[in-house]
Enzyme design. Structure first.
Site, PDB file in Angstrom:
ATOM      1  N   ASP A  36      33.047 -49.095  -1.527  1.00  0.00           N
ATOM      2  CA  ASP A  36      32.556 -50.470  -1.613  1.00  0.00           C
ATOM      3  C   ASP A  36      31.589 -50.785  -0.465  1.00  0.00           C
ATOM      4  O   ASP A  36      31.887 -50.536   0.702  1.00  0.00           O
ATOM      5  CB  ASP A  36      33.747 -51.434  -1.569  1.00  0.00           C
ATOM      6  CG  ASP A  36      33.392 -52.827  -2.042  1.00  0.00           C
ATOM      7  OD1 ASP A  36      32.296 -53.314  -1.716  1.00  0.00           O
ATOM      8  OD2 ASP A  36      34.217 -53.439  -2.739  1.00  0.00           O
ATOM      9  N   THR A  72      31.058 -57.699  -5.569  1.00  0.00           N
ATOM     10  CA  THR A  72      31.943 -56.573  -5.892  1.00  0.00           C
ATOM     11  C   THR A  72      32.372 -56.532  -7.353  1.00  0.00           C
ATOM     12  O   THR A  72      32.183 -55.522  -8.040  1.00  0.00           O
ATOM     13  CB  THR A  72      33.188 -56.612  -4.984  1.00  0.00           C
ATOM     14  OG1 THR A  72      32.771 -56.397  -3.634  1.00  0.00           O
ATOM     15  CG2 THR A  72      34.187 -55.522  -5.375  1.00  0.00           C
ATOM     16  N   ASP A 191      32.659 -51.809   3.113  1.00  0.00           N
ATOM     17  CA  ASP A 191      32.426 -53.231   2.851  1.00  0.00           C
ATOM     18  C   ASP A 191      33.185 -54.120   3.829  1.00  0.00           C
ATOM     19  O   ASP A 191      32.599 -55.022   4.437  1.00  0.00           O
ATOM     20  CB  ASP A 191      32.836 -53.569   1.414  1.00  0.00           C
ATOM     21  CG  ASP A 191      32.612 -55.036   1.086  1.00  0.00           C
ATOM     22  OD1 ASP A 191      31.451 -55.425   0.883  1.00  0.00           O
ATOM     23  OD2 ASP A 191      33.599 -55.795   1.045  1.00  0.00           O
ATOM     24  N   HIS A 195      31.258 -56.595   6.604  1.00  0.00           N
ATOM     25  CA  HIS A 195      31.324 -58.055   6.679  1.00  0.00           C
ATOM     26  C   HIS A 195      31.633 -58.517   8.104  1.00  0.00           C
ATOM     27  O   HIS A 195      31.035 -59.474   8.602  1.00  0.00           O
ATOM     28  CB  HIS A 195      32.409 -58.588   5.748  1.00  0.00           C
ATOM     29  CG  HIS A 195      31.995 -58.669   4.315  1.00  0.00           C
ATOM     30  ND1 HIS A 195      30.923 -59.416   3.889  1.00  0.00           N
ATOM     31  CD2 HIS A 195      32.530 -58.095   3.194  1.00  0.00           C
ATOM     32  CE1 HIS A 195      30.806 -59.309   2.574  1.00  0.00           C
ATOM     33  NE2 HIS A 195      31.766 -58.510   2.128  1.00  0.00           N
ATOM     34  N   ASP A 238      28.911 -50.459  -5.200  1.00  0.00           N
ATOM     35  CA  ASP A 238      28.579 -51.659  -5.957  1.00  0.00           C
ATOM     36  C   ASP A 238      27.370 -52.405  -5.396  1.00  0.00           C
ATOM     37  O   ASP A 238      26.622 -53.032  -6.140  1.00  0.00           O
ATOM     38  CB  ASP A 238      29.788 -52.598  -6.023  1.00  0.00           C
ATOM     39  CG  ASP A 238      30.444 -52.805  -4.658  1.00  0.00           C
ATOM     40  OD1 ASP A 238      30.040 -52.143  -3.676  1.00  0.00           O
ATOM     41  OD2 ASP A 238      31.380 -53.628  -4.566  1.00  0.00           O
ATOM     42  N   HIS A 239      27.183 -52.323  -4.089  1.00  0.00           N
ATOM     43  CA  HIS A 239      26.118 -53.096  -3.446  1.00  0.00           C
ATOM     44  C   HIS A 239      25.927 -52.597  -2.018  1.00  0.00           C
ATOM     45  O   HIS A 239      26.687 -51.762  -1.530  1.00  0.00           O
ATOM     46  CB  HIS A 239      26.461 -54.593  -3.431  1.00  0.00           C
ATOM     47  CG  HIS A 239      27.804 -54.880  -2.812  1.00  0.00           C
ATOM     48  ND1 HIS A 239      28.037 -54.782  -1.456  1.00  0.00           N
ATOM     49  CD2 HIS A 239      28.995 -55.238  -3.363  1.00  0.00           C
ATOM     50  CE1 HIS A 239      29.306 -55.072  -1.200  1.00  0.00           C
ATOM     51  NE2 HIS A 239      29.913 -55.346  -2.342  1.00  0.00           N
ATOM     52  N   HIS A 339      26.521 -59.908   1.262  1.00  0.00           N
ATOM     53  CA  HIS A 339      25.808 -59.394   0.090  1.00  0.00           C
ATOM     54  C   HIS A 339      25.944 -60.419  -1.016  1.00  0.00           C
ATOM     55  O   HIS A 339      26.668 -61.401  -0.879  1.00  0.00           O
ATOM     56  CB  HIS A 339      26.378 -58.040  -0.337  1.00  0.00           C
ATOM     57  CG  HIS A 339      27.859 -58.068  -0.558  1.00  0.00           C
ATOM     58  ND1 HIS A 339      28.435 -58.404  -1.765  1.00  0.00           N
ATOM     59  CD2 HIS A 339      28.900 -57.827   0.297  1.00  0.00           C
ATOM     60  CE1 HIS A 339      29.752 -58.351  -1.653  1.00  0.00           C
ATOM     61  NE2 HIS A 339      30.072 -58.013  -0.411  1.00  0.00           N
TER      62      HIS A 339
END
Length: 477
Positions: A36, A72, A191, A195, A238-239, A339
């Site tokens: 992720d 996500t 991920d 953050h 995912d990103h 994101h």
């Protein structure tokens, strides 16, 4: 002599047909892994030897355009359905369905409400409907009953379960007496740390290195289980992630009365549901609120985002510029990395690498769309795709030209908004096999009929002699 010749011919024809089938390979195995929030350029921020090992002996796509919004849940569902968010229905991590008057949030049990997921059919269900088995280790949505089914094997989501334990389950399912042909594996980092730290932080280096070590562990376990050379491994995300700062905040309380709207989804794409009779007032206030905030009525959302044709998309969508953060006021949580922004931004793009018997070696491709993964998966698994927004043509150059087929892959001819029209070459490669099987079957049937006919005719004189002999009276001594 003729009888023996026909018998031999029949056997040879049967062997020819059986060879046609035996030349077809075992069912292709696929393991789809998502780290992720793994941005495309994390591969180069610190040494990542295991990622580069896959790049050397497999394929790498430099730019993967994911779907808007770049969050996500929408993007993980896109990866397994091939659909834009407006088509598969998971339009955000936090949603409201006005038709059912129901909410959906990552922090609540309502994510297990099947109805939110059933505007699409994920690949594990399609795979199982085709008679195969699937296994999922924490992949978003796999612990939800969708269209009355779970994956054949799955782990209920629990972020405290280690990566090693998730890998162990995947290996167990691939090597059982009734092995899966499709595995899905999810890991929360980088991920989570992206953050908290921000992607530009030097502290992200050790986080990325740790992900690389985890990939190395997965490779080691696949080799130990003798799966490495027979399984098609796809590594994606995912990103990406972009850097934010406390100097780039957009506080909605400065422009709107809280009593005039409900904030359904937050930064960086705010989904706003105005209270009855307050639409124009809220829209006008936001339109002139901040130079780094672009506000759209739902029907005016840019077509390239494919983000307007679903009732769960709210009447007003406010999109922050890259690096800007939307909150109601400064008492809300602030993240150094975020994101969800425009999917055309490079920082939002994830990785894509693959290795296995189906893929080329040391091959790099410039670009693909995340929607293209789904038809690629269907091709590898030899299952018929559901309607989707992807294109197999966009990614077929990733494949080894010698990749065998088991049954024909069929791309759906039903077109969805934004779909790429299926082309004739999507079917290429399946016809020779069926022509061969059909001709082989005809040959066997013809030889079988001739053989039986000849056998009957050759036995008639003997049967007549036997009948005459039985009809003679017994001689008296």
């Amino acid at each position: 002599m003729t009888s023996k010749f026909l018998l031999v011919s029949f056997i040879l024809a049967a062997l020819s047909l059986s060879t046609t089938f035996s030349l077809q390979p075992d069912q292709q195995k696929v393991l789809l892994v998502s780290f992720d929030g793994f941005r495309w350029d994390y591969l180069y921020k610190v040494p990542t030897p295991h990622f580069h090992y896959i790049m050397k002996y497999g394929v790498h796509v430099k730019q993967v355009t994911n779907v808007f919004i770049t969050k996500t849940y929408p993007n993980h569902y896109t990866l397994v359905t091939g659909l834009f968010a407006e088509n598969h229905g998971i339009v955000a991590n936090d949603m409201f369905d006005p038709i059912r008057n129901k909410s959906f949030s990552l922090d609540h049990m309502n994510i297990y409400d099947s109805k939110f997921w059933e505007e699409a059919t994920p690949i594990w269900i399609t795979n199982q409907r085709a008679g195969h088995t699937s296994g999922a280790a924490m992949w978003p949505g796999t612990d939800v009953k969708i269209h009355k089914r779970f994956p054949t094997h799955y782990m209920p989501y629990n972020e405290s379960v280690s990566f090693e334990d998730r890998v162990a389950k995947i290996i167990e399912w691939f090597t059982s007496k009734e092995p899966i042909n499709l595995g899905l594996l999810y890991w929360e980092d980088p991920d989570d740390m992206g953050h908290h730290l921000g992607p530009d932080s030097p502290l992200m280096g050790p986080v990325i290195s740790d992900i690389d070590k985890k990939l190395g562990y997965l490779i080691q376990m696949l080799k130990k289980a003798k799966l490495w050379n027979t399984l098609n491994l796809i590594i994606t995300s995912d990103h990406g992630m972009t850097q934010c700062s406390e100097e780039r905040l957009i506080e909605l309380d400065q422009y709107l009365d809280k009593d005039h709207y409900t904030l359904i989804d937050q930064s960086p794409v705010a989904a706003i549901l105005p209270k009855e009779g307050k639409f124009d007032e809220v829209y006008e206030a936001l339109t002139h609120a901040h130079p780094n905030l672009t506000v759209y009525k739902k029907e005016d959302v840019p077509e390239r985002w494919h983000y307007k044709y679903n009732s769960r998309i709210q009447p007003i969508i406010a999109v922050a510029d890259e690096g800007w953060h939307i909150l109601q006021n400064k008492s809300d949580d602030f993240l150094l990395g975020n994101h969800g922004y425009d999917n055309a931004l490079a920082d939002m793009h994830p990785i894509f690498l693959a290795h296995g018997p189906a893929f080329r070696k040391n091959f790099s491709k410039e670009a693909m769309n995340s929607t293209d993964l789904y038809p690629l998966l269907c091709h590898l698994l030899n299952i018929t795709a559901m309607p989707h927004n992807g294109s197999f043509w966009n990614v077929q150059d990733l494949l080894n030209s010698a990749m065998p087929r088991v049954v024909p892959y069929t791309q759906s001819t039903i077109l969805l908004p934004g779909s790429v029209k299926p082309a004739e070459y999507d079917q290429e490669g399946s016809y020779p096999y069926f022509i061969g099987v059909s001709l082989g079957s005809i040959i066997v049937i013809v030889f079988f009929v001739i053989f039986i006919k000849h056998l009957i005719h050759s036995q008639i004189p003997a049967l007549q002699d036997m009948h005459a002999e039985i009809a003679q009276p017994l001689l008296q001594a």
